[in-house]
Design a protein around this motif. Sequence first.
Motif, short mmCIF file in Angstrom:
data_model
loop_
_atom_site.label_atom_id
_atom_site.label_comp_id
_atom_site.label_asym_id
_atom_site.label_seq_id
_atom_site.Cartn_x
_atom_site.Cartn_y
_atom_site.Cartn_z
N GLY A 254 -7.35 1.28 -22.75
CA GLY A 254 -7.41 0.63 -24.05
C GLY A 254 -6.31 -0.40 -24.24
O GLY A 254 -5.82 -0.59 -25.37
N VAL A 255 -5.95 -1.07 -23.16
CA VAL A 255 -4.87 -2.06 -23.20
C VAL A 255 -5.46 -3.46 -23.08
O VAL A 255 -6.33 -3.71 -22.23
CB VAL A 255 -3.86 -1.81 -22.06
N ARG A 256 -4.97 -4.38 -23.90
CA ARG A 256 -5.45 -5.75 -23.87
C ARG A 256 -4.58 -6.60 -22.94
O ARG A 256 -3.40 -6.78 -23.17
CB ARG A 256 -5.42 -6.35 -25.28
N VAL A 257 -5.16 -7.11 -21.89
CA VAL A 257 -4.48 -8.02 -20.97
C VAL A 257 -5.47 -9.12 -20.58
O VAL A 257 -6.68 -8.96 -20.70
CB VAL A 257 -3.97 -7.31 -19.69
N THR A 258 -4.93 -10.25 -20.10
CA THR A 258 -5.75 -11.35 -19.61
C THR A 258 -5.61 -11.40 -18.10
O THR A 258 -4.51 -11.67 -17.58
CB THR A 258 -5.30 -12.70 -20.21
N LEU A 259 -6.69 -11.13 -17.38
CA LEU A 259 -6.66 -11.07 -15.93
C LEU A 259 -7.49 -12.21 -15.36
O LEU A 259 -8.65 -12.38 -15.75
CB LEU A 259 -7.19 -9.72 -15.43
N CYS A 260 -6.89 -12.97 -14.44
CA CYS A 260 -7.56 -14.14 -13.88
C CYS A 260 -7.58 -14.07 -12.36
O CYS A 260 -6.63 -13.59 -11.74
CB CYS A 260 -6.85 -15.43 -14.31
N GLU A 261 -8.67 -14.58 -11.79
CA GLU A 261 -8.76 -14.65 -10.34
C GLU A 261 -8.07 -15.92 -9.85
O GLU A 261 -8.24 -17.00 -10.41
CB GLU A 261 -10.22 -14.66 -9.90
N GLY A 262 -7.25 -15.78 -8.81
CA GLY A 262 -6.54 -16.93 -8.27
C GLY A 262 -5.31 -16.49 -7.50
O GLY A 262 -5.10 -15.31 -7.26
N SER A 263 -4.50 -17.46 -7.13
CA SER A 263 -3.30 -17.19 -6.33
C SER A 263 -2.07 -17.75 -7.03
O SER A 263 -2.11 -18.87 -7.58
CB SER A 263 -3.44 -17.83 -4.94
N LEU A 264 -1.01 -16.96 -7.04
CA LEU A 264 0.27 -17.37 -7.62
C LEU A 264 0.07 -17.87 -9.05
O LEU A 264 -0.53 -17.20 -9.87
CB LEU A 264 0.94 -18.41 -6.73
N PHE A 265 0.55 -19.07 -9.37
CA PHE A 265 0.49 -19.58 -10.74
C PHE A 265 -0.76 -20.42 -11.02
O PHE A 265 -0.90 -20.98 -12.11
CB PHE A 265 1.73 -20.43 -11.03
N GLU A 266 -1.66 -20.53 -10.05
CA GLU A 266 -2.78 -21.48 -10.15
C GLU A 266 -3.58 -21.40 -11.45
O GLU A 266 -3.88 -22.43 -12.05
CB GLU A 266 -3.72 -21.30 -8.95
N PRO A 267 -3.95 -20.20 -11.92
CA PRO A 267 -4.77 -20.16 -13.14
C PRO A 267 -3.99 -20.50 -14.41
O PRO A 267 -4.59 -20.58 -15.49
CB PRO A 267 -5.26 -18.71 -13.19
N PHE A 268 -2.68 -20.69 -14.29
CA PHE A 268 -1.85 -20.85 -15.49
C PHE A 268 -1.04 -22.15 -15.45
O PHE A 268 0.08 -22.21 -15.94
CB PHE A 268 -0.92 -19.64 -15.63
#
Length: 284
Positions: free
Chosen positions: A165-179
């Motif tokens: 029941g924890v809210r997190v944002t998970l993205c597929e990618g490597s290192l800092f790429e999605p951000f």
Amino acid sequence: MTEKIETWTIRKVLDWTKSYLADKGVDNARLESEWLLAAITGHDRVGLYVNYDQPLTDAELANYRSMVARRAKREPLQYILGTQEFYGVEFEVSPAVLIPRHDTEVLVMEALQRAPQAKTVLDIGVGSGCIALALARSLPEADVCGVEKSPEALKLAQRNAEHLGVRVTLCEGSLFEPFLGQRFDLVVSNPPYIPTADLAGLQPEVRDYEPLGALDGGADGLDFYRAIIASASQHLNPGGWLMVEVGIDQSMAVRELFAATGFTEIFIARDPQQIERVVGGKII
């Protein structure tokens, strides 16, 4: 004359399995036998001894034998049971992710101690989600993100987030790429850090079952530290922290990477076995 059918009680099963697994090179064979049998019978470990003379049903015995056979091939206990405890919480695990280690809890503790007011957090290499979710549970006001290049691992981490029941944002990618363009108050990572030449000498449980991509850190084990540390200043807010788990005898080399990149307040933290396990620093 009726042939006597052998009765397999909890006591007898545990005694046999302890010897069998020990002969196969399994450490803590008695304890692991108890965990396996507890999973089959529904008893906790104390309950096994309270019910020492209870016979196993045919179905229980068949399931237990299957699990013991897998462990005898050195498949990790955590993959057989499907869970591993980390920072007081049970996480689902599978061969898609590195098994959470209690040594890694030091990374979580240092992050909470040194950046308790962090509002934006990034975990690089989420795996099972244990670090990101432990931080999210302890920092309920923070926006916690995670990045993972394995789609299978990312799905498992999301299931763990939903289960807790924890809210997190998970993205597929490597290192800092999605951000790209985003900055954080805290960046943490337990990256691959085993030197490539050392992989063959790892325990069978690790070498043959855990995902290679979560282990192989390149020729000297430092490839991912170089990449993360070199880019971190572009993704940290002023006063933001970067903290990473390191392998045995890697702390000073990683500390030098921090120092060469302009980090301040650089620290090294030890795990319960007094191994230097975490290196971190603050960006001005």
